[in-house]
Design an enzyme around this catalytic site. Structure first.
Site, PDB file in Angstrom:
ATOM      1  N   SER A 136       0.618  -1.391   0.180  1.00 18.51           N
ATOM      2  CA  SER A 136       0.004  -0.049   0.014  1.00 18.51           C
ATOM      3  C   SER A 136       0.819   1.137   0.080  1.00 18.51           C
ATOM      4  O   SER A 136       0.506   2.366  -0.545  1.00 18.51           O
ATOM      5  CB  SER A 136      -1.060   0.012   1.170  1.00 18.51           C
ATOM      6  OG  SER A 136      -0.371   0.215   2.351  1.00 18.51           O
ATOM      7  N   SER A 137       2.097   1.199   0.607  1.00 17.40           N
ATOM      8  CA  SER A 137       2.953   2.398   0.712  1.00 17.40           C
ATOM      9  C   SER A 137       3.358   2.833  -0.744  1.00 17.40           C
ATOM     10  O   SER A 137       3.599   3.996  -1.045  1.00 17.40           O
ATOM     11  CB  SER A 137       4.213   2.061   1.572  1.00 17.40           C
ATOM     12  OG  SER A 137       4.839   0.967   1.098  1.00 17.40           O
ATOM     13  N   GLY A 180       1.517   1.887  -3.536  1.00 17.96           N
ATOM     14  CA  GLY A 180       0.275   2.246  -4.214  1.00 17.96           C
ATOM     15  C   GLY A 180      -0.083   3.551  -4.097  1.00 17.96           C
ATOM     16  O   GLY A 180      -0.531   4.124  -4.846  1.00 17.96           O
ATOM     17  N   ASP A 189      -1.190 -20.163  -8.447  1.00 18.50           N
ATOM     18  CA  ASP A 189      -1.845 -21.633  -8.184  1.00 18.50           C
ATOM     19  C   ASP A 189      -1.331 -22.712  -7.172  1.00 18.50           C
ATOM     20  O   ASP A 189      -0.011 -22.296  -6.764  1.00 18.50           O
ATOM     21  CB  ASP A 189      -1.937 -22.410  -9.278  1.00 18.50           C
ATOM     22  CG  ASP A 189      -3.150 -21.885 -10.345  1.00 18.50           C
ATOM     23  OD1 ASP A 189      -4.096 -21.642  -9.906  1.00 18.50           O
ATOM     24  OD2 ASP A 189      -2.981 -21.660 -11.502  1.00 18.50           O
ATOM     25  N   GLU A 229       4.710  -7.337 -12.753  1.00 17.63           N
ATOM     26  CA  GLU A 229       4.297  -6.541 -13.692  1.00 17.63           C
ATOM     27  C   GLU A 229       4.179  -4.919 -13.042  1.00 17.63           C
ATOM     28  O   GLU A 229       3.236  -4.821 -12.380  1.00 17.63           O
ATOM     29  CB  GLU A 229       2.882  -6.517 -14.252  1.00 17.63           C
ATOM     30  CG  GLU A 229       2.950  -7.884 -15.113  1.00 17.63           C
ATOM     31  CD  GLU A 229       2.287  -9.051 -14.268  1.00 17.63           C
ATOM     32  OE1 GLU A 229       1.489  -8.501 -13.162  1.00 17.63           O
ATOM     33  OE2 GLU A 229       2.373 -10.423 -14.282  1.00 17.63           O
ATOM     34  N   GLN A 234       3.192  -8.081  -1.641  1.00 20.38           N
ATOM     35  CA  GLN A 234       3.051  -9.044  -0.458  1.00 20.38           C
ATOM     36  C   GLN A 234       2.238 -10.278  -1.067  1.00 20.38           C
ATOM     37  O   GLN A 234       1.550 -10.134  -1.978  1.00 20.38           O
ATOM     38  CB  GLN A 234       2.143  -8.009   0.492  1.00 20.38           C
ATOM     39  CG  GLN A 234       0.955  -7.736   0.087  1.00 20.38           C
ATOM     40  CD  GLN A 234       0.309  -6.813   1.066  1.00 20.38           C
ATOM     41  OE1 GLN A 234       0.694  -6.844   2.377  1.00 20.38           O
ATOM     42  NE2 GLN A 234      -0.709  -5.951   0.559  1.00 20.38           N
ATOM     43  N   TYR A 282      -0.524 -26.999 -10.090  1.00 16.84           N
ATOM     44  CA  TYR A 282       0.159 -26.219 -11.412  1.00 16.84           C
ATOM     45  C   TYR A 282       1.691 -26.857 -11.635  1.00 16.84           C
ATOM     46  O   TYR A 282       2.231 -27.692 -10.653  1.00 16.84           O
ATOM     47  CB  TYR A 282       0.347 -24.761 -10.575  1.00 16.84           C
ATOM     48  CG  TYR A 282       1.010 -24.059 -11.820  1.00 16.84           C
ATOM     49  CD1 TYR A 282       0.127 -23.329 -12.468  1.00 16.84           C
ATOM     50  CD2 TYR A 282       2.289 -23.852 -11.997  1.00 16.84           C
ATOM     51  CE1 TYR A 282       0.347 -22.438 -13.539  1.00 16.84           C
ATOM     52  CE2 TYR A 282       2.886 -22.907 -12.860  1.00 16.84           C
ATOM     53  CZ  TYR A 282       1.934 -22.520 -13.759  1.00 16.84           C
ATOM     54  OH  TYR A 282       2.325 -21.515 -14.884  1.00 16.84           O
TER      55      TYR A 282
END
Length: 173
Positions: free
Chosen positions: A88-89, A91, A105, A115, A134, A148
């Site tokens: 969040s920091s 973001g 998966d 990305e 995270q 997977y």
């Protein structure tokens, strides 16, 4: 599905040893997630590579997009699924760490490719080992039949090491 707490995450890592996050520093264990760090290898979607050395950085300009990976190698057991999301920091600064495909998966083994995009109007410095994302673990109703990497699943990214480019073939619209 339920989300694993810090207590359960530690039990799965240390006692059951079926959940693997390496390397892992106890300071990275949050109440219901684990902080992940940026590895030294970054790549453009065309494959141009940048290596972050200690005390160096790469400037991500506004609107830029780059692929990176987690320093941590992750093994997800057959009865868990994981979700990777940005911190969040970051973001709040307009930096996304996982634009899409944050779902990991059951049965996945490897470094997680990220990305990373700069959605802000300010340049941002990416540095090796910075907390970038995270990971949250959810329990499944039962272990999966075909984890997977199983034969026939076309699991392109199993045993990923480092930053992996898209394996999707060019398609014409």
């Amino acid at each position: 599905m339920s989300i694993l707490s810090d207590k359960t995450i530690l039990e799965r890592i240390r006692l059951q040893k079926d959940l693997i996050i390496e390397p892992l520093d106890d300071n990275d264990i949050q109440p219901c997630s684990i902080d992940l760090h940026l590895s030294e290898e970054l790549k453009t979607i065309q494959g141009q590579q940048y290596n972050l050395k200690p005390y160096s950085y790469l400037v991500l300009e506004p609107g830029d997009f780059i692929l990176g990976s987690t320093r941590e190698y992750v093994v997800i057991p057959d009865d868990l699924v994981a979700v990777v999301d940005g911190k969040s920091s970051l973001g709040r600064l307009g930096i996304t760490a996982h634009v899409t495909a944050g779902y990991i998966d059951a049965g996945f083994h490897g470094n997680i490719t990220l990305e990373i995009a700069n959605l802000s109007d300010e340049p941002f410095r990416l540095q090796k080992d910075m907390p970038i994302a995270q990971i949250v673990f959810h329990t499944l109703t039962s272990p999966v039949n075909r984890p997977y990497g199983s034969s026939g699943l076309n699991s392109h990214y199993q045993n990923s090491k480092g930053t992996i480019l898209s394996k999707k073939k060019d398609e014409k619209n």
